[in-house]
Design an enzyme around this catalytic site. Structure first.
Site, PDB file in Angstrom:
ATOM      1  N   GLU A  94      -9.994  -1.404   5.308  1.00 38.01           N
ATOM      2  CA  GLU A  94     -10.676  -1.163   6.574  1.00 38.01           C
ATOM      3  C   GLU A  94     -11.915  -2.063   6.693  1.00 38.01           C
ATOM      4  OE1 GLU A  94      -9.277   0.611   8.738  1.00 38.01           O
ATOM      5  OE2 GLU A  94      -8.403   2.451   7.957  1.00 38.01           O
ATOM      6  N   HIS A  98      -8.087  -5.118  10.067  1.00 37.68           N
ATOM      7  CA  HIS A  98      -7.776  -4.724   8.686  1.00 37.68           C
ATOM      8  C   HIS A  98      -6.431  -5.291   8.238  1.00 37.68           C
ATOM      9  CE1 HIS A  98      -5.569  -1.152  10.489  1.00 37.68           C
ATOM     10  NE2 HIS A  98      -4.729  -1.487   9.530  1.00 37.68           N
ATOM     11  N   ASP A 113      -8.555  -3.677  14.427  1.00 37.54           N
ATOM     12  CA  ASP A 113      -9.921  -3.885  13.939  1.00 37.54           C
ATOM     13  C   ASP A 113      -9.996  -4.960  12.865  1.00 37.54           C
ATOM     14  OD1 ASP A 113      -8.661  -2.598  11.875  1.00 37.54           O
ATOM     15  OD2 ASP A 113     -10.023  -0.878  11.788  1.00 37.54           O
ATOM     16  N   ASP A 128       0.834  -1.203   0.000  1.00 38.31           N
ATOM     17  CA  ASP A 128       0.000   0.000   0.000  1.00 38.31           C
ATOM     18  C   ASP A 128       0.867   1.251   0.000  1.00 38.31           C
ATOM     19  OD1 ASP A 128       0.912  -0.242   2.684  1.00 38.31           O
ATOM     20  OD2 ASP A 128      -0.968  -1.158   3.284  1.00 38.31           O
TER      21      ASP A 128
END
Length: 261
Positions: free
Chosen positions: A143, A138, A136, A67
């Site tokens: 996300e 990801h 979370d 990324d």
């Protein structure tokens, strides 16, 4: 999905580095997908030590970026291109000519996303993709509630992710970009081997949801349950919420040595 529980982060780094080394001995021009952040550093450090000792040759190895921030100049010290140059390419003796990454400064960001996705396929695909995991669930910058079939695309960061990443920008959240280019979950799942490393008690809930919970977009890493060769390496702290931890320890302890991970 194979789950390997190790005593601490360094042991996880050594295990994954050895898997990378075995891959490079078998396929010297392997395309390694790499992630940024603090979690994978023990992997890169262990692999670099193998290179220095002559245990593995990275002369033909290739590196693919997971990324990148949108709008951050490539030469900015916190662009992921710069980070990977410092933490991966230079320690492994790999030149930028063997590096693949999306153009976060492109005028046509969507076009840059599509071009990178196509380039990965044109390069023969990623042989081993290393991932971290967010609290979370990801992976990359996918996300929660990202499509499990998503391709490389632009994503808007949550405020929590920007807060978490502010530590790399002198603690100033205003310096953290709002957007990123990330390989999509569908893109990640096309790698031949996916290896997720998680360490620390803060990742325990995410690891449990990813490994033992349902496959659901609310926990993007759970999509790795669909992959034919996914390995999750966790330290004892990150494994704390796993109901099947004893089973995972038993299966790995009795695994044939020749299988590796």
């Amino acid at each position: 999905m194979e789950v390997v529980i190790v005593p601490e982060a360094k042991a996880g780094g050594e295990l994954i580095a050895e898997a990378m080394a075995l891959l490079l001995r078998r396929k010297p021009d392997a395309l390694l997908g790499v992630a940024t952040g603090s979690t994978p550093l023990p992997v890169y450090e262990a692999l670099a030590a193998k290179v220095r000792s002559g245990a593995v040759d990275t002369a033909q190895a290739r590196i693919a970026q997971l990324d990148e921030y949108v709008g951050l100049p490539a030469e900015h010290p916190e662009s992921y291109r710069s980070v990977l140059r410092r933490e991966v390419l230079e320690p492994l003796g790999i030149g930028m000519d063997a590096f693949m990454g999306p153009d976060g400064t492109a005028a046509d960001v969507q076009g840059a996303c599509e071009a990178y996705d196509k380039a990965l396929g044109g390069a023969g695909g990623v042989d081993l993709q290393l991932l971290g995991i967010g609290t979370d669930g990801h992976i990359g910058f996918n996300e929660p509630c990202s499509s499990l079939a998503s391709r490389t695309r632009i994503k808007t960061l949550t405020e929590q992710t920007r807060v978490d990443n502010a530590r790399f920008f002198d603690g100033d959240i205003e310096q953290v970009p709002h957007h990123v280019i990330t390989q999509g979950i569908g893109t990640i799942l096309q790698a031949r081997h996916v290896v997720l490393l998680a360490t620390g008690e803060g990742k325990a809930d995410a690891v449990a949801a990813s490994v033992e919970g349902p496959v659901a977009a609310v926990c993007p890493a759970s999509a790795l349950q669909l992959h034919p060769h996914a390995t999750v390496v966790v330290d004892e702290a990150a494994a704390a919420k796993l109901k099947l931890a004893d089973y995972f320890r038993h299966t790995y302890a009795h695994k044939p040595d020749w299988q590796g991970i």
